[in-house]
Design a protein around this motif. Structure first.
Motif, short mmCIF file in Angstrom:
data_model
loop_
_atom_site.label_atom_id
_atom_site.label_comp_id
_atom_site.label_asym_id
_atom_site.label_seq_id
_atom_site.Cartn_x
_atom_site.Cartn_y
_atom_site.Cartn_z
N GLY A 221 24.03 -4.52 -17.40
CA GLY A 221 22.85 -5.30 -18.30
C GLY A 221 21.72 -5.25 -17.54
N ILE B 44 14.09 3.32 -28.36
CA ILE B 44 15.04 2.27 -28.29
C ILE B 44 16.02 2.60 -29.40
CG2 ILE B 44 15.41 -0.11 -28.60
CD1 ILE B 44 13.10 -0.78 -27.18
N HIS C 19 30.30 0.31 -21.02
CA HIS C 19 30.43 -0.98 -21.60
C HIS C 19 31.78 -1.09 -22.37
CE1 HIS C 19 28.75 -4.77 -22.34
NE2 HIS C 19 29.09 -4.72 -23.66
N PHE D 230 19.19 -2.84 -19.32
CA PHE D 230 18.15 -3.42 -20.33
C PHE D 230 17.11 -3.96 -19.72
CE2 PHE D 230 22.27 -3.24 -22.85
CZ PHE D 230 21.58 -2.97 -23.96
N GLN E 263 14.15 -1.55 -20.50
CA GLN E 263 13.62 -1.28 -21.78
C GLN E 263 12.40 -2.01 -22.32
OE1 GLN E 263 16.61 -1.14 -24.85
NE2 GLN E 263 18.20 -0.01 -23.70
N GLN F 181 21.05 -9.13 -18.11
CA GLN F 181 20.00 -8.70 -18.82
C GLN F 181 18.75 -9.74 -18.52
OE1 GLN F 181 20.56 -7.92 -22.97
NE2 GLN F 181 22.43 -7.48 -22.77
N ARG G 217 18.59 -9.43 -34.24
CA ARG G 217 17.51 -8.89 -34.17
C ARG G 217 16.28 -8.88 -35.50
NH1 ARG G 217 18.88 -9.10 -29.61
NH2 ARG G 217 20.00 -7.39 -28.58
#
Length: 368
Positions: free
Chosen positions: A199, A228, A293, A203, A206, A323, A2
């Motif tokens: 996923g 987040i 998860h 996600f 978001q 995702q 990230r």
């Protein structure tokens, strides 16, 4: 994973390239990260999980360090692709190695501790890199990341020196046979389907938090970032309480509870109250997501001892594929049907996911 996102503007100015070109650094890491997992899983089963983890860490450290020296975006993108491919061989194989070492009765707690460090790393990487860029520049941040990767590599060579012996040499035929055997298991197919849906829904929403806040005059990117962060904090809260949750609820009831925890926040976001209340909803969503998860991850490590890394890698591939597909599907729903119908459908999907996965994974038996 990230730390590059906050540096896009700085890299764009330094290399004199448009920001939308530099933003491709995220995809350059994420796509090979996902695609390499079904390859490195069987390689780890054949040649030794610990050996592949060490190699991947070494390649990751070197590629990050070299990235700090690159004079143009093209070579930086190439190194980011290499970093993604190396990074994709770490988390699934570590999970499989935990499965090798920890008895099933304690495995969910062990994997939840691993998640705590993983979540913390992602939070720190995304938040600190923006601050550090102002002090040492984007090249300095890449160099620091390379140093941290090197430290992790040394730790792996020391801490994993007593590795289990490898099962043999890598063979494409054996890898395909193992994948065929895994996919022939109804339980495996169910777990892959569950994590794909999980996923995709959780996600997939978001990326639209900031635009929804902006459209409603409730905030923008900073507030979405806090929301987040609250989601990740919910994951930390779960990891700190997982032993008590397992004792009180058991896995079966925890999955059903997770579905309820995951459904409510989508309805809150759809209703559009002030962003602090939406941030609180994201905290609850984080708890619900990691309850699901972590349970799926634990169950997939028990599918097959012979090809544990292959099973975990295919599970991770399903997760990241979900995702990737979820975001455009949610976006199309927001455009075609509107906010409330789309997020209400997402809420129903998460609720159904918790109930169905509990029934499929634990039919007519007491929760573990």
């Amino acid at each position: 994973m990230r730390f590059v996102d906050p540096m896009v503007g700085e890299i764009s100015r330094d290399l004199a390239r448009p920001a939308h070109d530099v933003a491709l650094l995220a995809s350059a890491f994420a796509l090979p990260y996902a695609l390499v997992q079904p390859i490195l899983g069987p390689v780890g089963d054949a040649l030794g999980k610990e050996r592949i983890i060490k190699i991947c860490l070494l390649v990751l450290a070197v590629s990050l360090g070299l990235a700090s020296l690159m004079p143009d975006l093209d070579t930086l993108l190439a190194l980011r692709i290499l970093s993604g491919a190396a990074g994709g061989g770490i988390i699934p194989l570590v999970l499989a190695a935990i499965g090798d070492r920890v008895p099933m009765a304690e495995r969910q707690v062990a994997i939840s501790r691993f998640l705590l460090f993983s979540i913390s790393g992602q939070l720190l990487g995304g938040s600190l890199s923006g601050v550090l860029t102002a002090a040492i520049g984007w090249r300095g941040v890449f160099a620091l990341a390379g140093f941290l990767g090197a430290a992790a590599t040394v730790a792996a060579f020391v801490g994993l020196r007593h590795a289990r012996p490898a099962s043999g040499t890598f063979s494409v035929r054996v890898a395909v046979r193992r994948y065929g055997a895994i996919l022939a298991m109804p339980r495996a197919r169910a777990l892959f389907a569950f994590v794909f849906v999980e996923g995709g829904i959780i996600f997939g929403v978001q990326p639209y938090l900031a635009p929804l806040l902006d459209e409603r005059g409730l905030g923008g990117a900073p507030e979405a970032g806090i929301m987040i962060a609250c989601f990740a904090a919910g994951g930390m809260l779960y990891t700190l309480s997982v032993r008590a949750l397992l004792r009180v609820l058991g896995v079966r009831r925890m999955l059903m509870t997770a579905g309820a925890f995951g459904a409510g926040p989508f309805l809150v976001i759809a209703a559009g109250p002030g962003w602090p209340l939406q941030a609180a909803a994201m905290l609850l969503l984080g708890v619900g997501f990691y309850m699901l998860h972590n349970s799926y991850q634990t169950q997939v490590t028990e599918l097959t001892a012979e090809a544990r890394a292959s099973a975990v890698s295919l599970h991770a591939f399903s997760y990241f594929t979900g995702q990737a597909i979820g975001a455009p599907v949610i976006g199309a729903g927001l455009v075609a049907a509107g906010v409330m119908p789309t997020l209400a459908a997402a809420a129903c999907g998460v609720l159904a996911l918790g109930i169905v996965s509990a029934a499929v994974l634990f039919p007519r038996q007491r929760a573990l």
